[in-house]
Design a protein around this motif. Structure first.
Motif, PDB file in Angstrom:
ATOM      1  N   GLU A 170      -5.278  -4.738  18.851  1.00 19.63           N
ATOM      2  CA  GLU A 170      -4.089  -3.931  19.112  1.00 19.63           C
ATOM      3  C   GLU A 170      -3.240  -3.774  17.854  1.00 19.63           C
ATOM      4  O   GLU A 170      -2.669  -2.702  17.610  1.00 19.63           O
ATOM      5  CB  GLU A 170      -3.267  -4.568  20.229  1.00 19.63           C
ATOM      6  N   ALA A 171      -3.169  -4.834  17.044  1.00 25.20           N
ATOM      7  CA  ALA A 171      -2.411  -4.740  15.792  1.00 25.20           C
ATOM      8  C   ALA A 171      -3.035  -3.721  14.849  1.00 25.20           C
ATOM      9  O   ALA A 171      -2.320  -2.956  14.177  1.00 25.20           O
ATOM     10  CB  ALA A 171      -2.335  -6.111  15.121  1.00 25.20           C
ATOM     11  N   GLU A 172      -4.357  -3.675  14.796  1.00 25.84           N
ATOM     12  CA  GLU A 172      -5.024  -2.693  13.951  1.00 25.84           C
ATOM     13  C   GLU A 172      -4.789  -1.268  14.457  1.00 25.84           C
ATOM     14  O   GLU A 172      -4.576  -0.348  13.660  1.00 25.84           O
ATOM     15  CB  GLU A 172      -6.516  -2.994  13.885  1.00 25.84           C
ATOM     16  N   GLN A 178       0.858   3.824  12.844  1.00 25.25           N
ATOM     17  CA  GLN A 178       2.026   3.868  11.966  1.00 25.25           C
ATOM     18  C   GLN A 178       1.688   4.511  10.630  1.00 25.25           C
ATOM     19  O   GLN A 178       2.510   5.257  10.063  1.00 25.25           O
ATOM     20  CB  GLN A 178       2.556   2.439  11.751  1.00 25.25           C
ATOM     21  N   LYS A 179       0.488   4.250  10.106  1.00 24.36           N
ATOM     22  CA  LYS A 179       0.087   4.875   8.844  1.00 24.36           C
ATOM     23  C   LYS A 179      -0.060   6.379   8.991  1.00 24.36           C
ATOM     24  O   LYS A 179       0.254   7.142   8.073  1.00 24.36           O
ATOM     25  CB  LYS A 179      -1.220   4.258   8.351  1.00 24.36           C
ATOM     26  N   SER A 180      -0.554   6.825  10.147  1.00 26.34           N
ATOM     27  CA  SER A 180      -0.682   8.270  10.367  1.00 26.34           C
ATOM     28  C   SER A 180       0.667   8.955  10.449  1.00 26.34           C
ATOM     29  O   SER A 180       0.766  10.166  10.243  1.00 26.34           O
ATOM     30  CB  SER A 180      -1.469   8.520  11.657  1.00 26.34           C
ATOM     31  N   ARG A 181       1.738   8.172  10.709  1.00 27.17           N
ATOM     32  CA  ARG A 181       3.096   8.728  10.755  1.00 27.17           C
ATOM     33  C   ARG A 181       3.843   8.528   9.439  1.00 27.17           C
ATOM     34  O   ARG A 181       5.056   8.742   9.372  1.00 27.17           O
ATOM     35  CB  ARG A 181       3.879   8.081  11.901  1.00 27.17           C
ATOM     36  N   GLY A 182       3.120   8.070   8.414  1.00 28.84           N
ATOM     37  CA  GLY A 182       3.726   7.942   7.093  1.00 28.84           C
ATOM     38  C   GLY A 182       4.198   6.562   6.725  1.00 28.84           C
ATOM     39  O   GLY A 182       4.812   6.384   5.667  1.00 28.84           O
ATOM     40  N   ALA A 183       3.948   5.560   7.553  1.00 25.75           N
ATOM     41  CA  ALA A 183       4.396   4.207   7.235  1.00 25.75           C
ATOM     42  C   ALA A 183       3.547   3.627   6.105  1.00 25.75           C
ATOM     43  O   ALA A 183       2.347   3.883   6.011  1.00 25.75           O
ATOM     44  CB  ALA A 183       4.305   3.319   8.476  1.00 25.75           C
ATOM     45  N   ARG A 184       4.180   2.832   5.249  1.00 21.64           N
ATOM     46  CA  ARG A 184       3.502   2.216   4.112  1.00 21.64           C
ATOM     47  C   ARG A 184       3.653   0.702   4.211  1.00 21.64           C
ATOM     48  O   ARG A 184       4.759   0.176   4.200  1.00 21.64           O
ATOM     49  CB  ARG A 184       4.088   2.714   2.792  1.00 21.64           C
ATOM     50  N   LEU A 200       5.860  -2.729  13.407  1.00 17.54           N
ATOM     51  CA  LEU A 200       4.559  -3.153  13.924  1.00 17.54           C
ATOM     52  C   LEU A 200       4.695  -4.273  14.950  1.00 17.54           C
ATOM     53  O   LEU A 200       3.992  -4.285  15.967  1.00 17.54           O
ATOM     54  CB  LEU A 200       3.670  -3.600  12.759  1.00 17.54           C
ATOM     55  N   LEU A 201       5.609  -5.201  14.707  1.00 20.20           N
ATOM     56  CA  LEU A 201       5.727  -6.373  15.573  1.00 20.20           C
ATOM     57  C   LEU A 201       6.319  -6.028  16.938  1.00 20.20           C
ATOM     58  O   LEU A 201       5.914  -6.599  17.954  1.00 20.20           O
ATOM     59  CB  LEU A 201       6.585  -7.445  14.891  1.00 20.20           C
ATOM     60  N   ILE A 202       7.287  -5.112  16.966  1.00 20.06           N
ATOM     61  CA  ILE A 202       7.939  -4.788  18.238  1.00 20.06           C
ATOM     62  C   ILE A 202       6.955  -4.193  19.247  1.00 20.06           C
ATOM     63  O   ILE A 202       6.850  -4.680  20.382  1.00 20.06           O
ATOM     64  CB  ILE A 202       9.148  -3.871  17.993  1.00 20.06           C
ATOM     65  N   PRO A 203       6.191  -3.144  18.909  1.00 23.29           N
ATOM     66  CA  PRO A 203       5.224  -2.643  19.906  1.00 23.29           C
ATOM     67  C   PRO A 203       4.107  -3.627  20.204  1.00 23.29           C
ATOM     68  O   PRO A 203       3.594  -3.661  21.326  1.00 23.29           O
ATOM     69  CB  PRO A 203       4.667  -1.368  19.247  1.00 23.29           C
ATOM     70  N   LEU A 204       3.750  -4.474  19.229  1.00 24.88           N
ATOM     71  CA  LEU A 204       2.721  -5.476  19.485  1.00 24.88           C
ATOM     72  C   LEU A 204       3.224  -6.509  20.489  1.00 24.88           C
ATOM     73  O   LEU A 204       2.494  -6.915  21.405  1.00 24.88           O
ATOM     74  CB  LEU A 204       2.315  -6.153  18.176  1.00 24.88           C
ATOM     75  N   LEU A 205       4.474  -6.938  20.346  1.00 23.14           N
ATOM     76  CA  LEU A 205       5.056  -7.887  21.299  1.00 23.14           C
ATOM     77  C   LEU A 205       5.187  -7.260  22.682  1.00 23.14           C
ATOM     78  O   LEU A 205       4.890  -7.906  23.701  1.00 23.14           O
ATOM     79  CB  LEU A 205       6.419  -8.341  20.799  1.00 23.14           C
ATOM     80  N   ALA A 206       5.596  -6.006  22.741  1.00 25.67           N
ATOM     81  CA  ALA A 206       5.721  -5.323  24.033  1.00 25.67           C
ATOM     82  C   ALA A 206       4.361  -5.190  24.725  1.00 25.67           C
ATOM     83  O   ALA A 206       4.237  -5.415  25.931  1.00 25.67           O
ATOM     84  CB  ALA A 206       6.361  -3.960  23.832  1.00 25.67           C
TER      85      ALA A 206
END
Length: 264
Positions: A170-172, A178-184, A200-206
């Motif tokens: 899920e983290a991957e 996030q990378k497809s939305r421009g995150a670095r 990354l951590l907030i949606p992973l925790l949810a």
């Protein structure tokens, strides 16, 4: 395939009793944390574990590739050991010293972490979660006489091991989104990187909490009450002569070199 996920094969390691593999993993852990080990002995233990991984047919390259996910932990541990261990200084600048003992301790700590990773990966990739729970519960069954919740503990450990590959997957997925939305994640200032990691951590925790809720509802719908009588076992476990030979070979090639290096 996520490292640590169970791989269904018909190798000699897969056919061993789960209690044998649990005891073998315990032996590997003892060897990894045993004090006073030398680098050659640690390298020998790593080579022996890699040989077992090869015999299990789960893929040595696949397991070693999983070390990349722990590279930051390895690097941070090595740096802390190098700069915080007192001893014979080989480099000093502005009160920051690097000692020979620190470098040696950093290398041995790194090798110990590699042994722990290889041993745990071999256990989870060659033993299904159900058999792992049954084997652990069988080994801890004498504690039932002391009213210790053996079954609940085995179930907690089983669920934890089962969801480690799922959380990594899920983290991957979230990272790619996030990378497809421009995150670095590997460039920009420190504040920007922390903000990206937080995203990354907030949606992973949810997602983890949602999955835990779904698992609890699924277990309740199947009338699971927390006792060992509320579920059926996959099959009976039989400790054969092959398990005894495998456990004897593991103890001989793992613990004896460790003990020999310790007394010398």
């Amino acid at each position: 395939m996520i490292t640590g996920q169970y791989i269904n094969c018909d190798s000699m390691i897969h056919r061993l009793d789960p209690r044998t593999k649990l005891l073998g993993c315990f032996v590997v852990i003892v060897a990894a944390v045993w004090p006073g080990q030398q680098i050659p002995i640690l390298l020998f233990n790593i080579g022996f574990i890699l040989l077992i991984i090869y015999l299990s047919q789960v893929g040595v390259v696949r397991v070693l590739r999983g070390l990349r996910t722990l590279r930051m932990l390895f690097l941070l541990t090595f740096i802390c050991q190098v700069f915080l261990t007192p001893g014979d200084s080989i480099w000093n600048w502005g009160g920051i010293a690097v000692s020979r003992q620190g470098i040696y301790l950093g290398i041995t700590t790194f090798l110990r972490l590699v042994i722990l990773y290889l041993g745990s990966s071999l256990l989870t990739m060659t033993t299904s979660t159900l058999k792992l729970t049954e084997g652990l519960e069988s080994l801890l069954s004498p504690l039932n006489y002391f009213r210790f919740p053996v079954h609940q503990l085995a179930m907690i450990i089983n669920i934890s091991l089962r969801f480690v590959p799922t959380i990594i997957e899920e983290a991957e997925i979230i990272t790619r989104a996030q990378k497809s939305r421009g995150a670095r994640f590997d460039s920009g200032s420190l504040a920007l990187r922390l903000k990206t990691v937080l995203a990354l951590l907030i949606p992973l925790l949810a997602a983890s909490l949602q999955r835990a809720t779904e698992l609890a509802l699924a277990m309740e719908s199947r009338c699971y009450t927390g006792s060992n009588q509320s579920y059926s076992q996959e099959g009976s476990m039989v400790f054969t002569w092959k398990d005894g030979i495998a456990l004897g070979i593991l103890i001989t090639f793992i613990l004896l070199p460790v003990w020999y290096g310790y007394i010398n």
